[in-house]
Design an enzyme around this catalytic site. Structure first.
Site, mmCIF file in Angstrom:
data_model
loop_
_atom_site.group_PDB
_atom_site.id
_atom_site.type_symbol
_atom_site.label_atom_id
_atom_site.label_comp_id
_atom_site.label_asym_id
_atom_site.label_seq_id
_atom_site.Cartn_x
_atom_site.Cartn_y
_atom_site.Cartn_z
ATOM 1 N N TYR A 127 4.605 6.592 -25.009
ATOM 2 C CA TYR A 127 4.533 7.121 -23.638
ATOM 3 C C TYR A 127 4.858 6.039 -22.605
ATOM 4 C CZ TYR A 127 2.666 9.636 -19.570
ATOM 5 O OH TYR A 127 2.509 10.249 -18.337
ATOM 6 N N SER A 141 5.030 7.389 -14.084
ATOM 7 C CA SER A 141 3.581 7.273 -14.295
ATOM 8 C C SER A 141 3.189 5.848 -13.909
ATOM 9 C CB SER A 141 3.262 7.492 -15.783
ATOM 10 O OG SER A 141 1.999 6.948 -16.111
HETATM 11 P P1 NAP Z 1 1.121 19.349 -18.483
HETATM 12 O O1 NAP Z 1 0.177 20.149 -17.667
HETATM 13 O O2 NAP Z 1 0.896 19.254 -19.937
HETATM 14 O O3 NAP Z 1 2.592 19.918 -18.207
HETATM 15 C C1 NAP Z 1 3.689 19.501 -18.959
HETATM 16 C C2 NAP Z 1 4.836 20.445 -18.692
HETATM 17 O O4 NAP Z 1 5.990 19.977 -19.410
HETATM 18 C C3 NAP Z 1 4.577 21.867 -19.154
HETATM 19 O O5 NAP Z 1 5.088 22.771 -18.208
HETATM 20 C C4 NAP Z 1 5.377 21.957 -20.443
HETATM 21 O O6 NAP Z 1 5.851 23.284 -20.690
HETATM 22 C C5 NAP Z 1 6.545 21.064 -20.116
HETATM 23 N N1 NAP Z 1 7.261 20.598 -21.293
HETATM 24 C C6 NAP Z 1 6.803 19.920 -22.360
HETATM 25 N N2 NAP Z 1 7.789 19.681 -23.227
HETATM 26 C C7 NAP Z 1 8.912 20.219 -22.697
HETATM 27 C C8 NAP Z 1 10.257 20.301 -23.105
HETATM 28 N N3 NAP Z 1 10.677 19.776 -24.273
HETATM 29 N N4 NAP Z 1 11.148 20.942 -22.310
HETATM 30 C C9 NAP Z 1 10.746 21.495 -21.132
HETATM 31 N N5 NAP Z 1 9.483 21.459 -20.692
HETATM 32 C C10 NAP Z 1 8.587 20.814 -21.464
HETATM 33 O O7 NAP Z 1 1.200 17.846 -17.974
HETATM 34 P P2 NAP Z 1 1.223 17.196 -16.507
HETATM 35 O O8 NAP Z 1 0.050 16.315 -16.409
HETATM 36 O O9 NAP Z 1 1.463 18.226 -15.483
HETATM 37 O O10 NAP Z 1 2.496 16.259 -16.665
HETATM 38 C C11 NAP Z 1 3.695 16.461 -15.943
HETATM 39 C C12 NAP Z 1 4.417 15.122 -15.814
HETATM 40 O O11 NAP Z 1 3.609 14.212 -15.080
HETATM 41 C C13 NAP Z 1 4.731 14.443 -17.135
HETATM 42 O O12 NAP Z 1 5.995 13.819 -17.067
HETATM 43 C C14 NAP Z 1 3.648 13.370 -17.241
HETATM 44 O O13 NAP Z 1 4.032 12.282 -18.024
HETATM 45 C C15 NAP Z 1 3.511 13.004 -15.780
HETATM 46 N N6 NAP Z 1 2.242 12.334 -15.469
HETATM 47 C C16 NAP Z 1 1.060 13.000 -15.533
HETATM 48 C C17 NAP Z 1 -0.111 12.332 -15.217
HETATM 49 C C18 NAP Z 1 -1.460 13.001 -15.241
HETATM 50 O O14 NAP Z 1 -2.460 12.289 -15.034
HETATM 51 N N7 NAP Z 1 -1.561 14.285 -15.449
HETATM 52 C C19 NAP Z 1 -0.065 10.983 -14.864
HETATM 53 C C20 NAP Z 1 1.155 10.338 -14.827
HETATM 54 C C21 NAP Z 1 2.304 11.019 -15.121
HETATM 55 P P3 NAP Z 1 5.516 24.082 -22.056
HETATM 56 O O15 NAP Z 1 4.020 24.242 -22.110
HETATM 57 O O16 NAP Z 1 6.237 25.368 -21.898
HETATM 58 O O17 NAP Z 1 6.039 23.236 -23.174
#
Ligand code: NAP
Length: 267
Positions: free
Chosen positions: A165, A152
């Protein structure tokens, strides 16, 4: 016809039942990879994504596994390898936020975020590296295997109210680089992606209203929020041989968010 850059390869994308992981899984499948849709809770979403990929001619399976649980991770790799023969690409994407000011943050929420966002990447990478070494080089890729760690912008931008985080993502940065240094000689290619503000459910509050979106746009020089596909395109390239000499690097996919935009007229 478009050349499929990942044909004949298999990938595990952790946390691919939603958001960025979902987009990466779909993109890798379009590039010809057989993909594992990993989830911990969102079963219906995971199976819907599998159906969608298959409908478009791709190959996918869904596997439930909590990436912070050692046995779950081992079982996920076993199932993936027995189904697809091997794994060539790991995308360590699963991640959560549990926000609170430091004095309000419970030890549980500190540990939960570190366990999923950082320890989960360690557990999955360890299994992937063992499998890459067991399998040896194949003709499908120049590399023995690829690992992409989802970081991130908060691996470098401090974030008050989110110490768990930002610490986890700072950890991912050093984890990725140390691992890259350690396994590079085996031709295992390790990199990270650092997204900025990407529209997913994790940060709904920043794009749910026009006012909220406007506020966050002040932090993005390129003046738009990111889409999950912006990240997925980079992940597909990083997983492919086109990026074969990229190793131990973090690619920022953030519209310039890490450029200290507060200094535009205030430095
Ligand atoms: P998201 O839509 O909430 O997706 C998160 C995913 O992680 C879901 O598929 C969830 O599945 C899974 N997950 C959560 N806990 C888990 C566990 N213990 N074991 C296996 N799977 C798990 O969020 P996102 O924005 O796509 O984030 C994805 C990644 O990108 C993360 O690492 C986040 O930190 C990073 N990121 C996101 C942003 C942003 O702006 N969106 C920015 C920087 C970094 P379930 O629902 O089945 O639990």
């Amino acid at each position: 016809m478009k050349i499929q850059r990942l044909k004949g390869q298999s990938a595990i994308i952790t946390g691919s039942s939603s958001g960025i992981g979902e987009a990466i899984a779909i993109e890798l499948a379009v590039e010809g990879a057989k993909v594992v849709i990993n989830y911990s809770h969102s079963e219906k979403a995971a199976f819907d994504i599998v159906r969608g990929i298959k409908k478009n001619g791709g190959e996918a399976i869904a596997i439930k596994a909590d990436v912070s649980n050692e046995n779950d991770v081992k079982d996920m790799f076993k199932e993936a390898i027995s189904t697809f023969g091997t794994i060539d690409i790991l995308v360590n994407n699963a991640g959560i936020q549990k926000d609170a000011s430091i004095t309000e943050m419970s030890l549980n929420d500190w540990k939960l975020v570190l366990d999923i966002n950082l320890t989960g990447q360690f557990l999955c990478s360890r299994e992937a590296i063992k499998e890459y070494r067991r399998r040896g080089l194949t003709e499908t890729s120049c590399a023995l295997g690829k690992i992409i760690c989802m970081s991130s912008v908060h691996e470098i931008i401090p974030w008050s109210g989110h110490v768990n985080y930002s610490s986890s993502k700072g950890g991912v940065s050093m984890f990725m680089k140390s691992m890259a240094q350690e396994v590079g000689r085996d031709k295992i290619r390790v990199n990270a992606i650092a997204p900025g503000a990407i529209k997913t459910r994790i940060n709904k509050e920043i794009w749910a209203t026009k006012e909220a979106e406007q506020k966050v746009l002040e932090l993005i020089p390129y003046n738009r929020l990111g889409e999950a596909k912006d990240v997925a395109k980079v992940a597909a390239w990083l997983a492919s041989d086109e990026s074969d000499y990229i190793h131990g690097t973090t690619i920022f996919v953030d519209g310039g968010m890490a450029l200290y935009p507060g200094f535009v007229d205030n430095g």
